[in-house]
Each structure stands twice: as C-alpha cells, then as structure tokens.
Design a protein around this motif. Structure first.
Motif, PDB file in Angstrom:
ATOM      1  N   ALA A  37      30.040  37.281  43.203  1.00  0.00           N
ATOM      2  CA  ALA A  37      30.979  35.884  42.896  1.00  0.00           C
ATOM      3  C   ALA A  37      32.298  35.481  43.265  1.00  0.00           C
ATOM      4  CB  ALA A  37      30.560  36.188  41.139  1.00  0.00           C
ATOM      5  N   TRP A  38      33.187  36.620  43.608  1.00  0.00           N
ATOM      6  CA  TRP A  38      34.221  36.254  43.448  1.00  0.00           C
ATOM      7  C   TRP A  38      34.644  36.141  45.104  1.00  0.00           C
ATOM      8  CZ3 TRP A  38      38.183  34.456  40.110  1.00  0.00           C
ATOM      9  CH2 TRP A  38      38.211  34.752  39.283  1.00  0.00           C
ATOM     10  N   GLY A  39      33.961  37.010  45.662  1.00  0.00           N
ATOM     11  CA  GLY A  39      34.020  37.122  46.949  1.00  0.00           C
ATOM     12  C   GLY A  39      33.309  35.324  47.477  1.00  0.00           C
ATOM     13  N   LEU A  40      32.112  34.978  47.432  1.00  0.00           N
ATOM     14  CA  LEU A  40      31.426  33.681  47.886  1.00  0.00           C
ATOM     15  C   LEU A  40      32.822  32.762  47.493  1.00  0.00           C
ATOM     16  CD1 LEU A  40      27.879  34.705  46.880  1.00  0.00           C
ATOM     17  CD2 LEU A  40      28.681  34.680  49.405  1.00  0.00           C
ATOM     18  N   LEU A 124      46.383  35.581  44.879  1.00  0.00           N
ATOM     19  CA  LEU A 124      45.673  37.177  44.561  1.00  0.00           C
ATOM     20  C   LEU A 124      46.464  38.338  44.323  1.00  0.00           C
ATOM     21  CD1 LEU A 124      43.034  36.714  47.756  1.00  0.00           C
ATOM     22  CD2 LEU A 124      42.308  36.525  45.251  1.00  0.00           C
ATOM     23  N   ASN A 125      47.887  37.914  45.073  1.00  0.00           N
ATOM     24  CA  ASN A 125      48.564  38.889  44.437  1.00  0.00           C
ATOM     25  C   ASN A 125      49.069  39.477  43.011  1.00  0.00           C
ATOM     26  OD1 ASN A 125      51.283  40.678  45.564  1.00  0.00           O
ATOM     27  ND2 ASN A 125      52.474  38.654  44.482  1.00  0.00           N
ATOM     28  N   GLY A 126      48.939  37.418  42.659  1.00  0.00           N
ATOM     29  CA  GLY A 126      49.229  37.524  40.663  1.00  0.00           C
ATOM     30  C   GLY A 126      47.997  37.880  40.080  1.00  0.00           C
ATOM     31  N   ILE A 127      46.378  37.843  40.924  1.00  0.00           N
ATOM     32  CA  ILE A 127      45.610  39.441  40.602  1.00  0.00           C
ATOM     33  C   ILE A 127      46.402  40.670  40.247  1.00  0.00           C
ATOM     34  CG2 ILE A 127      43.716  39.892  40.453  1.00  0.00           C
ATOM     35  CD1 ILE A 127      42.560  37.108  41.325  1.00  0.00           C
ATOM     36  N   ALA A 128      46.475  40.976  41.617  1.00  0.00           N
ATOM     37  CA  ALA A 128      47.379  42.376  41.150  1.00  0.00           C
ATOM     38  C   ALA A 128      47.600  42.975  40.571  1.00  0.00           C
ATOM     39  CB  ALA A 128      46.985  42.548  42.973  1.00  0.00           C
ATOM     40  N   THR A 129      48.746  41.968  40.546  1.00  0.00           N
ATOM     41  CA  THR A 129      50.127  42.621  39.613  1.00  0.00           C
ATOM     42  C   THR A 129      49.362  42.015  37.998  1.00  0.00           C
ATOM     43  OG1 THR A 129      50.974  40.436  39.826  1.00  0.00           O
ATOM     44  CG2 THR A 129      52.078  42.120  41.732  1.00  0.00           C
ATOM     45  N   GLY A 130      48.678  41.335  37.651  1.00  0.00           N
ATOM     46  CA  GLY A 130      48.344  41.079  36.434  1.00  0.00           C
ATOM     47  C   GLY A 130      48.853  40.174  36.178  1.00  0.00           C
ATOM     48  N   LYS A 131      49.136  38.809  36.496  1.00  0.00           N
ATOM     49  CA  LYS A 131      49.843  37.784  36.424  1.00  0.00           C
ATOM     50  C   LYS A 131      49.519  36.415  36.675  1.00  0.00           C
ATOM     51  CE  LYS A 131      54.359  39.753  37.772  1.00  0.00           C
ATOM     52  NZ  LYS A 131      55.682  39.263  38.714  1.00  0.00           N
ATOM     53  N   THR A 132      49.193  35.443  35.220  1.00  0.00           N
ATOM     54  CA  THR A 132      48.426  34.313  35.763  1.00  0.00           C
ATOM     55  C   THR A 132      49.211  33.348  36.049  1.00  0.00           C
ATOM     56  OG1 THR A 132      48.993  33.273  33.871  1.00  0.00           O
ATOM     57  CG2 THR A 132      47.124  34.829  33.427  1.00  0.00           C
ATOM     58  N   ILE A 133      47.566  32.574  36.988  1.00  0.00           N
ATOM     59  CA  ILE A 133      48.804  31.545  38.022  1.00  0.00           C
ATOM     60  C   ILE A 133      47.477  30.729  38.194  1.00  0.00           C
ATOM     61  CG2 ILE A 133      47.216  33.104  40.482  1.00  0.00           C
ATOM     62  CD1 ILE A 133      50.317  31.966  41.610  1.00  0.00           C
ATOM     63  N   ALA A 144      38.376  39.182  37.636  1.00  0.00           N
ATOM     64  CA  ALA A 144      38.476  39.169  38.918  1.00  0.00           C
ATOM     65  C   ALA A 144      39.267  40.173  38.755  1.00  0.00           C
ATOM     66  CB  ALA A 144      40.128  38.294  39.395  1.00  0.00           C
ATOM     67  N   ARG A 145      39.922  41.044  38.507  1.00  0.00           N
ATOM     68  CA  ARG A 145      40.501  42.702  37.944  1.00  0.00           C
ATOM     69  C   ARG A 145      39.811  43.335  38.289  1.00  0.00           C
ATOM     70  NH1 ARG A 145      46.130  43.839  38.115  1.00  0.00           N
ATOM     71  NH2 ARG A 145      45.630  45.545  37.060  1.00  0.00           N
ATOM     72  N   ASN A 146      38.413  43.161  37.832  1.00  0.00           N
ATOM     73  CA  ASN A 146      37.338  44.293  37.649  1.00  0.00           C
ATOM     74  C   ASN A 146      36.309  43.754  38.805  1.00  0.00           C
ATOM     75  OD1 ASN A 146      38.295  45.116  35.288  1.00  0.00           O
ATOM     76  ND2 ASN A 146      37.061  43.868  33.672  1.00  0.00           N
ATOM     77  N   ALA A 147      36.289  43.022  39.658  1.00  0.00           N
ATOM     78  CA  ALA A 147      35.722  41.921  40.915  1.00  0.00           C
ATOM     79  C   ALA A 147      35.869  43.605  42.446  1.00  0.00           C
ATOM     80  CB  ALA A 147      35.550  41.218  41.027  1.00  0.00           C
ATOM     81  N   PRO A 153      38.721  46.557  45.570  1.00  0.00           N
ATOM     82  CA  PRO A 153      39.184  45.696  44.591  1.00  0.00           C
ATOM     83  C   PRO A 153      39.277  44.278  45.483  1.00  0.00           C
ATOM     84  CG  PRO A 153      39.792  47.856  43.152  1.00  0.00           C
ATOM     85  CD  PRO A 153      39.682  48.122  44.610  1.00  0.00           C
ATOM     86  N   LEU A 154      39.288  43.250  45.166  1.00  0.00           N
ATOM     87  CA  LEU A 154      39.470  41.925  46.246  1.00  0.00           C
ATOM     88  C   LEU A 154      41.118  42.279  46.036  1.00  0.00           C
ATOM     89  CD1 LEU A 154      38.014  38.899  43.961  1.00  0.00           C
ATOM     90  CD2 LEU A 154      37.323  40.567  46.415  1.00  0.00           C
ATOM     91  N   ALA A 155      42.217  41.902  44.921  1.00  0.00           N
ATOM     92  CA  ALA A 155      43.843  42.130  45.063  1.00  0.00           C
ATOM     93  C   ALA A 155      43.839  44.070  45.733  1.00  0.00           C
ATOM     94  CB  ALA A 155      44.298  42.380  43.595  1.00  0.00           C
ATOM     95  N   ALA A 156      43.366  44.965  46.453  1.00  0.00           N
ATOM     96  CA  ALA A 156      43.195  46.052  46.406  1.00  0.00           C
ATOM     97  C   ALA A 156      44.087  45.235  48.354  1.00  0.00           C
ATOM     98  CB  ALA A 156      43.100  47.298  46.456  1.00  0.00           C
ATOM     99  N   LYS A 157      45.284  46.712  48.723  1.00  0.00           N
ATOM    100  CA  LYS A 157      45.690  46.691  50.232  1.00  0.00           C
ATOM    101  C   LYS A 157      45.312  48.119  50.707  1.00  0.00           C
ATOM    102  CE  LYS A 157      49.399  43.326  48.958  1.00  0.00           C
ATOM    103  NZ  LYS A 157      50.626  43.324  49.089  1.00  0.00           N
ATOM    104  N   PHE A 158      44.926  48.063  52.209  1.00  0.00           N
ATOM    105  CA  PHE A 158      44.780  49.018  52.877  1.00  0.00           C
ATOM    106  C   PHE A 158      46.535  50.018  52.357  1.00  0.00           C
ATOM    107  CE2 PHE A 158      45.450  51.984  56.188  1.00  0.00           C
ATOM    108  CZ  PHE A 158      44.112  52.819  56.535  1.00  0.00           C
ATOM    109  N   THR A 159      47.146  49.736  52.448  1.00  0.00           N
ATOM    110  CA  THR A 159      49.084  50.435  51.975  1.00  0.00           C
ATOM    111  C   THR A 159      49.070  51.071  51.134  1.00  0.00           C
ATOM    112  OG1 THR A 159      49.843  48.152  51.687  1.00  0.00           O
ATOM    113  CG2 THR A 159      49.599  49.542  54.124  1.00  0.00           C
TER     114      THR A 159
END
Length: 432
Positions: A37-40, A124-133, A144-147, A153-159
């Motif tokens: 749902a979030w990716g599409l 997406l950075n707000g989703i990763a840090t838990g901030k509404t935007i 979105a954090r559970n997707a 996860p959508l907000a995760a990075k390689f680093t």
C-alpha cells in the motif's frame, strides 16, 4: 539536511497529501499497514509527477537536438578564441541568442522534480524519526513505520545500525540486501538509459566534445547514484528507481518513434517506415506525414539515411510529395544520389539524365575512330557520279597480273576524266 528540508518545506504538505490519497486507495486493496500500500503510493506519486513533466521532457528533447546542431559552430568559436575566454563566452552567448537555444533546457526535468524528491525524503525521514509531517498524523505515522517492502522498512537505510533497524521491527541483513539490490537496479537503469542515448540517438556524422561529455556522464551518473544511494531510505530508493525506469521507457519510445536525424535510430525508423509505405502505398498518421514532409523539404541537405529512404520509395514506384503524402509514380520527380547525380523517375525504373563520364583514354579513342570513319567515308568513290562509257564486259574483265591498268587506254582515261575531283581511293601496292 535540516536546511534543505526547511527550504523545501513548502512542498512537503502537498506531497504528503498525495501519498495519503493514494494510500487510502491501495490500503483498501492490500491493507493499510502493508508495504504494498505504501510502496505503490510512492510509485503512483512518481508517475503523477512524471506525467506533469512531459511538456518539459519534450522541451528537453528539442533543446538537446538544438545543442547537437550547434556543436560544429561552437567548436569553431572555441578554436578561434581559444586564447580569449571572455570573447569566447560572449560569442557563445551570441550564438545561443541567435539560435534561440538554452543550454539549461536539457536539465529542466531533473531540476523540476528535485523539490518533490527532497520533499519525499523529508517525509520519509520524519517517518523514520517518528515525527508527523504534513497531513501524516499519528495514525498514518504508525502505519507507515510498520510497512515493510520485502522485509525492509520504508524509512530504513543501508547505513543504519542494527539497533535503529530493530526499532523499526526489521533485521539489518534484510535491510542491506534489499537496499543493495535496489541501488544496483537504480544505477544499472541509469547507465542503460544514458548508453541507449549515446549508441542509438546521437548524430554519428558530427564528432564534437559534446559527445565526449555525454559519454563521460554515462559512467559518472551510475557511480553517483551508488554513492548517494546508501544514504537514501528505502522509500526514496523506490521513488528514484521508479523515475529511472520511467525515464528509460520514455526515452525508448522517443528513440523509436522520433529519433535524432543522422542517428542509427533514424536509419532503423526510416527502414520500417519505407516497408510500411511500400506495402500499403500510403502513410499511417500525421506524424509520418510530417517526417516525410521534412525530408522532402531538405532537398540536397538530406543525410545518407534520408536519401536511401527517398530512393527506396522511388524504386517501388512511389513519389514523396512536398505535403508529406506518398503518391504513385505517375509524374516525374528528381532524386539526388550520393555522388550528386540527378535521377528522373516517373512510374517506373529511374532514368539517368546525366550520362556517365568517360575516361580520357576512352574519349581519345572515340575521337580517333570517328575521324577515321569520316575520312573513309570521304575517300569512298561516289559511283553514282561516275560517267563511264565502258561496256559491261570490259568492266568484268580480269585485271593484269601486275595489279594496274595499261597506260594510255582510252576507256581508263575517259573513266578518270568523269570522276569528281577530290581525294581518291589509294591504289593497292603491286605484288612483286
């Protein structure tokens, strides 16, 4: 990054609103908390943005072709004022102004979608840090954090560290595998898009520094995507991979149906167009009429592929008209060959108007033969003008062994006196 996010904050609300609207549609199908749902929703955002940027893409194509046309003139200016950089810049700007070309027009699609890219990154950075935007409230933030997309996860990075990935409910191995695959696909699609442009849609008859620059960018851009990609969230990688695939498909369509003149893509397109027109005897749509009209209007300025196209129609008994239509070859038209010879056609096989030029030896031998033939014709005795009283029996009598006639004979003298003055046939030498 906070400075950049603040600069593009005016567009984060519209971007987040569009994502939420698409999420409400896909969430009813796949579930609101799923990665599909979030990716599409992100993919749909990309498609919407790229559709809005199509007019800029068309302008980019025109600007790129105009720059390719100006490359020979630009090279002359660089060579003429290579020791005077200021004068060189002035002449370049003058050339751009006279031709109505803007060098920055080829970068318009990238510049236009940059605000959306940074706005999405900020969301997406707000989703990763838990901030509404924007319009994303606490409920949508938790969803979105559970997707997850293939476990990432959508907000995760390689680093990201293992602890940070664990807070998002995922494992570091899954995140790095998914992000690595997406970075490779993103860089590979960018390389293929640029390579397709260089190998198929570039005028091969003009060798300029612009081609070398494009060739360099073909290798630089994928490396840049790979370097910066490790710092992009998974959602941003989805966005960038989608826009690269869209660009690649859009460019393939343009190269196939509207190629650059003088390129390999134009040769393939004109070959397909010739087969269709020859088979059906007409064009299919307005675009093909426009292309044929442009080729006919060029006259002697046609390139090799365009001359081959016109001559192919001629051999098939067809004539390309100035208005872009194709008619049966009933009326004559003039076709220019590669060596400058003109050919007149009209309902059948082409007929040469200009004879083939002979070599010097052929011309000399032909002159000598003609002169010898003329001399022989003049030396031929005109029997119709000879008045002779010699009886037929005397004419049929055999000649003496010496091959000559007896001097002093009346008939011989009388026959000689009746001949016309002028060069006579030489006597054959006597056999001894």
């Amino acid at each position: 990054m906070d400075t950049i996010a603040g600069f593009f904050s005016f567009i984060t609300t519209p971007v987040s609103w569009v994502i939420v609207q698409f999420h409400s549609v896909y969430g009813a199908i796949f579930g609101p908390d799923t990665g599909w749902a979030w990716g599409l929703s992100i993919v749909s955002l990309v498609i919407l943005i790229r559709i809005c940027l199509i007019p800029l893409f068309v302008k980019q194509i025109k600007a790129t072709r105009a720059m390719q046309t100006l490359q020979p003139e630009m090279k002359k200016i660089q060579e003429r004022y290579k020791n005077d950089k200021q004068r060189q810049s002035e002449e370049m700007m003058k050339l751009y102004k006279e031709s109505g070309t803007n060098p920055l027009s080829s970068c318009l699609p990238i510049l236009a979608q940059s605000p959306f890219f940074f706005a999405l990154y900020h969301v997406l950075n707000g989703i990763a840090t838990g901030k509404t935007i924007g319009v994303i409230d606490d409920r949508l933030l938790a969803s979105a954090r559970n997707a997850h997309i293939f476990g990432a996860p959508l907000a995760a990075k390689f680093t990201d560290s293992a602890d940070k990935v664990g807070q998002l409910g995922a494992q570091i191995t899954d995140v790095r595998i998914v992000t690595a695959i997406m970075i490779v696909l993103m860089s590979g699609s960018q390389f293929y898009t640029q390579r397709q442009l260089m190998t198929k849609n570039v005028d091969t008859t003009v060798k300029t520094p612009f081609m070398q620059q494009q060739k360099m960018l073909m290798y630089v851009f994928p490396v840049m995507f790979a370097v910066f990609g490790i710092n992009f969230p998974v959602g941003v990688l989805v966005y960038w991979l989608t826009t690269n695939v869209w660009t690649m498909g859009q460019q393939m369509y343009v190269i196939r149906n509207n190629p650059t003149p003088g390129s390999k893509a134009q040769a393939a397109y004109l070959e397909r167009l010739q087969k269709h027109v020859t088979h059906h005897g007409k064009t299919r749509n307005r675009r093909e009429k426009t292309i044929i009209k442009t080729i006919v209007g060029k006259g002697r300025d046609r390139n090799e592929f365009e001359r081959k196209f016109i001559n192919g129609l001629t051999k098939a008994g067809l004539v390309a008209q100035p208005d872009g239509l194709v008619m049966k070859g009933e009326s004559s038209t003039v076709v220019e060959t590669e060596d400058g010879t003109t050919i007149t056609t009209g309902g059948g096989a082409p007929k040469r108007q200009q004879p083939k030029r002979q070599s010097k030896s052929q011309r000399q031998s032909g002159t000598v033969t003609s002169a010898a033939k003329t001399a022989a014709d003049e030396s031929e005795p005109k029997t119709s003008l000879i008045k002779s009283d010699e009886p037929q029996d005397a004419k049929a009598a055999p000649k003496p062994a010496g091959g000559g006639s007896k001097p002093g004979t009346g008939t011989r003298s009388k026959a000689q006196s009746g001949q016309r003055k002028g060069p006579q046939r030489p006597k054959s030498p006597s056999k001894k």
